[in-house]
Design a protein around this motif. Structure first.
Motif, PDB file in Angstrom:
ATOM      1  N   HIS A 217       0.846  -1.203   0.000  1.00 36.06           N
ATOM      2  CA  HIS A 217       0.000   0.000   0.000  1.00 36.06           C
ATOM      3  C   HIS A 217       0.883   1.256   0.000  1.00 36.06           C
ATOM      4  CE1 HIS A 217      -3.067   2.888   1.253  1.00 36.06           C
ATOM      5  NE2 HIS A 217      -3.978   1.975   0.929  1.00 36.06           N
ATOM      6  N   PRO A 218       0.524   2.256  -0.797  1.00 38.75           N
ATOM      7  CA  PRO A 218       1.375   3.454  -0.858  1.00 38.75           C
ATOM      8  C   PRO A 218       1.591   4.118   0.501  1.00 38.75           C
ATOM      9  CG  PRO A 218      -0.239   3.468  -2.623  1.00 38.75           C
ATOM     10  CD  PRO A 218      -0.582   2.308  -1.744  1.00 38.75           C
ATOM     11  N   TRP A 219       0.673   3.916   1.430  1.00 38.41           N
ATOM     12  CA  TRP A 219       0.825   4.545   2.738  1.00 38.41           C
ATOM     13  C   TRP A 219       1.407   3.598   3.788  1.00 38.41           C
ATOM     14  CZ3 TRP A 219       0.505   9.583   3.894  1.00 38.41           C
ATOM     15  CH2 TRP A 219      -0.102  10.427   2.942  1.00 38.41           C
ATOM     16  N   ALA A 220       1.820   2.410   3.368  1.00 38.42           N
ATOM     17  CA  ALA A 220       2.298   1.424   4.342  1.00 38.42           C
ATOM     18  C   ALA A 220       3.531   1.936   5.090  1.00 38.42           C
ATOM     19  CB  ALA A 220       2.596   0.108   3.638  1.00 38.42           C
ATOM     20  N   ALA A 221       4.442   2.497   4.359  1.00 40.50           N
ATOM     21  CA  ALA A 221       5.670   2.951   5.002  1.00 40.50           C
ATOM     22  C   ALA A 221       5.387   4.020   6.044  1.00 40.50           C
ATOM     23  CB  ALA A 221       6.628   3.486   3.937  1.00 40.50           C
ATOM     24  N   GLU A 222       4.391   4.823   5.777  1.00 43.55           N
ATOM     25  CA  GLU A 222       4.087   5.943   6.664  1.00 43.55           C
ATOM     26  C   GLU A 222       3.159   5.548   7.813  1.00 43.55           C
ATOM     27  OE1 GLU A 222       4.779   9.412   6.128  1.00 43.55           O
ATOM     28  OE2 GLU A 222       6.148   8.903   4.490  1.00 43.55           O
ATOM     29  N   ARG A 223       2.285   4.624   7.531  1.00 43.04           N
ATOM     30  CA  ARG A 223       1.165   4.432   8.462  1.00 43.04           C
ATOM     31  C   ARG A 223       0.978   3.012   8.984  1.00 43.04           C
ATOM     32  NH1 ARG A 223      -0.381   8.308  11.413  1.00 43.04           N
ATOM     33  NH2 ARG A 223       0.316  10.161  10.346  1.00 43.04           N
ATOM     34  N   LEU A 224       1.779   2.071   8.527  1.00 40.80           N
ATOM     35  CA  LEU A 224       1.555   0.682   8.944  1.00 40.80           C
ATOM     36  C   LEU A 224       2.696   0.190   9.828  1.00 40.80           C
ATOM     37  CD1 LEU A 224      -0.203  -1.893   8.643  1.00 40.80           C
ATOM     38  CD2 LEU A 224       1.252  -2.523   6.710  1.00 40.80           C
ATOM     39  N   LYS A 225       2.350  -0.378  10.958  1.00 36.06           N
ATOM     40  CA  LYS A 225       3.314  -1.030  11.838  1.00 36.06           C
ATOM     41  C   LYS A 225       3.021  -2.531  11.803  1.00 36.06           C
ATOM     42  CE  LYS A 225       5.019   2.858  13.414  1.00 36.06           C
ATOM     43  NZ  LYS A 225       6.415   3.274  13.135  1.00 36.06           N
ATOM     44  N   VAL A 226       4.080  -3.313  11.720  1.00 37.10           N
ATOM     45  CA  VAL A 226       3.881  -4.758  11.593  1.00 37.10           C
ATOM     46  C   VAL A 226       4.584  -5.476  12.733  1.00 37.10           C
ATOM     47  CG1 VAL A 226       4.247  -6.771  10.113  1.00 37.10           C
ATOM     48  CG2 VAL A 226       3.732  -4.551   9.086  1.00 37.10           C
ATOM     49  N   TYR A 227       3.888  -6.406  13.337  1.00 36.72           N
ATOM     50  CA  TYR A 227       4.454  -7.270  14.363  1.00 36.72           C
ATOM     51  C   TYR A 227       4.257  -8.701  13.892  1.00 36.72           C
ATOM     52  CZ  TYR A 227       4.537  -3.108  17.212  1.00 36.72           C
ATOM     53  OH  TYR A 227       4.796  -1.858  17.668  1.00 36.72           O
ATOM     54  N   ALA A 228       5.311  -9.486  14.034  1.00 32.34           N
ATOM     55  CA  ALA A 228       5.213 -10.834  13.500  1.00 32.34           C
ATOM     56  C   ALA A 228       5.987 -11.809  14.366  1.00 32.34           C
ATOM     57  CB  ALA A 228       5.738 -10.864  12.065  1.00 32.34           C
ATOM     58  N   THR A 229       5.501 -13.041  14.356  1.00 31.91           N
ATOM     59  CA  THR A 229       6.188 -14.094  15.095  1.00 31.91           C
ATOM     60  C   THR A 229       7.244 -14.736  14.223  1.00 31.91           C
ATOM     61  OG1 THR A 229       4.477 -15.594  14.362  1.00 31.91           O
ATOM     62  CG2 THR A 229       4.244 -14.666  16.569  1.00 31.91           C
ATOM     63  N   ARG A 230       7.229 -14.440  12.963  1.00 29.79           N
ATOM     64  CA  ARG A 230       8.198 -15.043  12.039  1.00 29.79           C
ATOM     65  C   ARG A 230       8.845 -13.920  11.256  1.00 29.79           C
ATOM     66  NH1 ARG A 230       5.790 -15.351   6.776  1.00 29.79           N
ATOM     67  NH2 ARG A 230       3.773 -14.339   6.907  1.00 29.79           N
ATOM     68  N   ALA A 231       9.894 -14.268  10.544  1.00 30.20           N
ATOM     69  CA  ALA A 231      10.593 -13.251   9.757  1.00 30.20           C
ATOM     70  C   ALA A 231       9.703 -12.849   8.583  1.00 30.20           C
ATOM     71  CB  ALA A 231      11.898 -13.822   9.232  1.00 30.20           C
ATOM     72  N   THR A 232       9.309 -11.618   8.523  1.00 33.40           N
ATOM     73  CA  THR A 232       8.441 -11.164   7.428  1.00 33.40           C
ATOM     74  C   THR A 232       9.102 -10.047   6.627  1.00 33.40           C
ATOM     75  OG1 THR A 232       7.405  -9.579   8.886  1.00 33.40           O
ATOM     76  CG2 THR A 232       6.326 -11.701   8.692  1.00 33.40           C
ATOM     77  N   GLY A 233      10.407  -9.950   6.753  1.00 31.93           N
ATOM     78  CA  GLY A 233      11.098  -8.926   5.983  1.00 31.93           C
ATOM     79  C   GLY A 233      11.287  -7.672   6.800  1.00 31.93           C
ATOM     80  N   ALA A 234      11.898  -6.716   6.156  1.00 32.22           N
ATOM     81  CA  ALA A 234      12.244  -5.472   6.847  1.00 32.22           C
ATOM     82  C   ALA A 234      10.998  -4.756   7.341  1.00 32.22           C
ATOM     83  CB  ALA A 234      13.020  -4.568   5.894  1.00 32.22           C
ATOM     84  N   GLY A 235      11.118  -4.091   8.444  1.00 36.89           N
ATOM     85  CA  GLY A 235      10.027  -3.250   8.936  1.00 36.89           C
ATOM     86  C   GLY A 235       9.156  -3.923   9.956  1.00 36.89           C
ATOM     87  N   ALA A 236       9.269  -5.242  10.110  1.00 35.67           N
ATOM     88  CA  ALA A 236       8.421  -5.933  11.078  1.00 35.67           C
ATOM     89  C   ALA A 236       9.145  -6.044  12.409  1.00 35.67           C
ATOM     90  CB  ALA A 236       8.058  -7.313  10.567  1.00 35.67           C
ATOM     91  N   THR A 237       8.400  -5.866  13.476  1.00 34.01           N
ATOM     92  CA  THR A 237       8.937  -6.009  14.820  1.00 34.01           C
ATOM     93  C   THR A 237       8.547  -7.383  15.342  1.00 34.01           C
ATOM     94  OG1 THR A 237       8.596  -3.659  15.145  1.00 34.01           O
ATOM     95  CG2 THR A 237       8.932  -4.984  17.133  1.00 34.01           C
ATOM     96  N   ALA A 238       9.507  -8.001  16.083  1.00 34.78           N
ATOM     97  CA  ALA A 238       9.201  -9.327  16.623  1.00 34.78           C
ATOM     98  C   ALA A 238       8.044  -9.223  17.616  1.00 34.78           C
ATOM     99  CB  ALA A 238      10.437  -9.893  17.307  1.00 34.78           C
TER     100      ALA A 238
END
Lengths: 520, 355
Positions: A217-238
């Motif tokens: 999404h064009p606004w993902a970098a600005e407005r989306l926070k990601v938390y994940a239990t697995r490696a989901t690439g850059a930008g995700a917090t464990a």
């Protein structure tokens, strides 16, 4: 579209029948209009059934004619029905939606249109009254049968807090709709927020093939926070919650406990306070039995579950770890959307995590509501979306400790809405379902599922059973208090929707020489 | 307290008097089984009041397979009628003749005019008959029929007026179909048919009549069409076929063409008497065109344009009710009292049937 479809001939204020041409294709859910020139009204109808008609006075004529066809086929001399367009026709049964009066206002259907009124496909301007009611969370286009009308359908973002239900069987477009809805929250640039639990990782990454996810999404970098239990690439917090964040209510939401087990847990909490879970996981059964005075079997279940919880990769025993749920709530309050990718967790673990975070959201928002009205007014309406929501909203799960029914009952007051995504709405407590003001109903094959929604919908969908049953993937019925009637919609394909989203404006180009230091 | 004896009642669970069902059945079986030696045509019309009787046997007619062909342009005429009021000494009749045109594989013309309405009495019917037949013949008729059923007479004259007009309007090569024999009906003298036939021949138009209720008999009134249908099923199976009936020279003197029994579609449940007038094309071709029109699954074996003409002409029960109501209103406007109107429409049979 103003093509001539037929003429109304009968029925009542609550239902209209019109005769259509042999060659006219009519679809369930198609919206049509009828002109009542005498009263300067334009009636809108939804097709709810289509049957055969013929000019024969003999009711057995069609049956006999089919038999004659078959005899001809069997004899090798096929017959041909001559002039079918003169002898056959269609009869459509319609549910009146309302009418537009001379001043352009929409009114509920309380009067009869003129008998033999001409029925046509509606023009885009017939829906002008709808435009202002469609809100800022657009999810697709108004659908009429299998066609779409150039009118965007959506809901008011403010109504997210009065809860949203997304119901469909597998493959009917739930995930796509959720991505579009979450995408609109992202595009609102902080006006609204959503907490999205993603058990399959498909919301973030888009699933298989060429599908795209919220990450795109064009606004993902600005407005989306990601938390994940697995490696989901850059930008995700464990995703690692502190053990201290777990409450008894979360455990009660995630697991079924007998009353003996619950009594034992209460005793453990009384003796060991916050340490009870670690204690019960680490001490041997005999000691625990002696200490608490319960049956070994009861304690073994508690111990086994405690050990599993402690072994969960998303649970941290480190007491110094800052609260992750508090961080997530802060982000939501700042207008970020948070996606919790729980694809590595089991169903119970996912519910446990969702319960912890949701409880923190509700309690924090509720606290601010009580303590700081000015700050509360600045909070973005926040939607908590949970897949397979029947797991936590069923009648058997009704308890004071379960946070999700609490959100359904009280969340609206605190600007927290629940988005229940489910394939089986029949399993959701109907009292809770009645708290949901917005339904997105996609294809539902099970009549029981349709019936439960019928009873809780904010619009009358009692006539729409066959339509709901025959919805194709991406086709939806939208009901909420703002819409004048249950709106048929064609949900945008998320990948197509992304093309229309305008992202943050790029930074202006660096002026020439800007790289040179002052020294020069 | 004494109980008065009630009237004696004779009740039976049998719907029909004992033995009479078997007697009736036996009659029909004998009729079909008893081989006669002649073929009878009972038209019962002017000039043909006696039966035409010729030697013949149902097994003696050749059944020829019939191959359907494209029908081309075909017109069909039929009539419909109803008695609006029956005062015994007078009748008020409503009737019309309708026609359709089938061209390029579809019905492109349906004419179903409003009903004509006429009050009749025995005296007025003679005058009406003279006017109608003069119109049809172009000259006063030599002999007038005795219209025992005025409504049928009015309808038949109306039909033949429509047939006459259609023949005059049709193009060369068109086929005009009449509902009924090409010998008119009870009220239509052969001269009327002959005049229409002449017009058709002059204009290069083919003319044929299809008879739903045939008056062809074998021997002691055994229905010839039924017998031939039975034979066709047995000998040829599910195929279209035709049998020429008018093989005897006597037909040539009395009729404007040939009489056939035709089974026009493979699985048709009925065969029909078909009269084909001598004309610009061979009867075989006309019959093949009819077979080409008899493939509609709603009317298998019956020429489709005639079915459409029938629908366009018929006076439905609802229409009769509407016309009767309109007529009562008209009577009222003319000053007739409600009681008198009621009396006029009263039919004691209805009272009996209702009770």
């Amino acid at each position: 579209m103003s093509e001539y479809k037929g003429r109304i001939f009968g029925k009542s204020v609550q239902q209209a029948t019109f005769r259509s041409f042999y060659g006219t294709d009519l679809f369930l859910g198609e919206i049509l209009s009828a002109e009542d020139a005498e009263r300067a009204r334009r009636f809108l109808f939804r097709v709810i059934d289509v049957t055969y008609g013929s000019d024969s006075a003999d009711p057995t004529w069609p049956e006999r004619t089919a038999g004659a066809y078959m005899s001809g086929d069997a004899a090798g001399t096929p017959y041909t029905l001559h002039d079918p367009e003169q002898r056959l026709y269609k009869v459509a049964t319609c549910a009146p939606l309302g009418y537009i009066d001379a001043s352009g206002d929409f009114r509920k259907p309380k009067s009869l249109p003129a008998q033999f009124a001409r029925v046509t496909a509606p023009a885009a301007e017939d829906f002008a009254f709808l435009r202002e009611r469609m809100g800022d969370m657009r999810i697709g286009l108004l659908r009429s049968g299998e066609d779409t009308i150039d009118l965007e359908v959506g809901i008011q973002g403010e109504t997210l807090t009065s809860h949203v239900g997304v119901f469909a069987t597998t493959g009917m477009g739930k995930s796509n709709l959720m991505k579009v809805l979450a995408g609109q929250v992202l595009a609102s640039q902080g006006r609204y927020a959503c907490l999205l639990f993603d058990p399959h990782g498909e919301y973030l990454e888009g699933g298989s093939g060429t599908r795209r996810g919220l990450r795109d999404h064009p606004w993902a970098a600005e407005r989306l926070k990601v938390y994940a239990t697995r490696a989901t690439g850059a930008g995700a917090t464990a995703l690692r919650l502190s053990l201290a964040e777990l409450t008894l209510g979360d455990l009660q939401t995630a697991y079924e406990w007998t009353s003996a087990q619950q009594d034992a847990i209460y005793r453990l909490i009384r003796f060991h306070r916050e340490e009870w879970l670690t204690h019960v996981a680490e001490v041997d059964i005999d000691t625990l039995v002696e200490e608490i005075g319960v049956a070994a079997a009861t304690m073994s279940v508690i111990q086994r579950r405690a050990q599993r919880i402690l072994d969960m990769p998303c649970i941290s025993r480190d007491p110094s770890q800052p609260s992750l749920s508090a961080r997530i709530v802060d982000e939501l309050m700042d207008g970020y959307s948070v996606l919790v990718d729980s694809s590595g967790l089991s169903s119970m673990e996912e519910i446990l995590v969702a319960s912890v975070i949701t409880r923190r959201v509700l309690e924090t928002y509720g606290g601010i509501y009580l303590e700081d009205r000015e700050r509360f007014a600045a909070l973005p309406p926040t939607l908590v979306a949970l897949e397979e929501a029947q797991r936590v909203l069923s009648r058997v799960k009704r308890s004071d400790e379960n946070v999700f029914p609490r959100v359904a009952r009280e969340g609206r007051k605190f600007k927290v809405g629940l988005c229940a995504v489910s394939q089986q709405p029949k399993l959701i407590d109907d009292e809770l379902l009645s708290q949901f003001n917005t339904f997105f109903i996609l294809g539902l094959a099970d009549e029981k599922d349709r019936n439960i929604l019928r009873g809780s919908s904010k619009q009358d969908i009692s006539n729409l059973g066959p339509e709901i049953q025959t919805l194709m993937p991406g086709e939806a019925i939208v009901t909420n208090l703002e819409a004048p009637f249950a709106l048929p919609a064609q949900v945008w394909l998320y990948e197509e929707y992304l093309k229309s989203v305008q992202g943050p404006a790029p930074l202006p180009a660096r002026p020439e020489g800007a790289g040179k230091g002052f020294a020069e | 307290m004494s109980v008065e004896p009630g009237p004696e009642r004779v009740l039976s669970l049998d719907p029909v008097m004992a033995g009479q069902l078997d007697q009736a059945a036996s009659f029909v079986v004998d009729l079909l089984a008893d081989p006669g030696r002649d073929i009878r045509v009972h038209e019962g019309q002017l000039g043909l009041s006696d039966e035409v009787v010729v030697p013949g046997h149902p097994d003696g007619f050749a059944l020829e397979p019939l191959a359907p062909v494209a029908p081309g342009t075909v017109w069909a005429v039929d009539g419909g009628s109803s008695v609006v009021a029956d005062g015994r000494s007078f009748q008020v009749a409503a009737y019309r003749a309708a026609r359709v045109r089938f061209r390029d594989g579809r019905t492109d013309l349906v004419e179903s005019p409003p009903l004509s309405m006429r009050a009749t009495s025995p005296e007025s019917m003679l005058r009406t008959a003279r006017e109608a037949l003069t119109d049809l013949l172009g000259a006063p008729p030599e002999q007038l029929p005795e219209p025992t059923r005025p409504v049928d007479a009015l309808r038949e004259w109306s039909e033949w007026r429509a047939v006459k007009a259609t023949v005059e309007q049709a193009d060369v090569g068109d086929l005009v179909l009449v509902d009924g024999s090409l010998h008119g009906g009870l009220m239509v003298p052969p001269a009327v048919v002959a005049a229409v036939h002449r017009s058709a021949v002059d204009r290069g138009v083919s003319l044929a009549g299809v008879v739903k209720a045939s008056t062809l008999y074998w021997g002691r009134n055994a229905p010839l069409v039924t017998l031939l249908k039975r034979r066709g099923d047995r000998e040829l199976g599910s195929v279209p076929w035709v049998a020429r009936i008018s093989t005897d020279p006597v037909f040539g003197r009395l009729y404007p063409g040939e009489i056939f029994v035709a089974h026009l579609a493979s699985t048709a449940p009925h065969a029909f008497r078909v009269d084909v007038a001598r004309g610009p094309t061979e009867a075989a071709e006309v019959l093949a065109r009819l077979a080409g029109l008899a493939d509609d699954p709603a009317f298998v074996g019956y020429p489709y344009p005639l079915a459409r003409a029938h629908q366009a002409a018929r006076v439905t029960g609802y229409q009769v009710v509407d016309v009767r109501r309109a007529f009562r209103d008209a009577l009222s406007r003319q000053g007739m009292g409600e009681d008198d109107i009621e009396m006029l429409f009263q039919d004691f049979h209805e009272v009996l049937n209702r009770s």
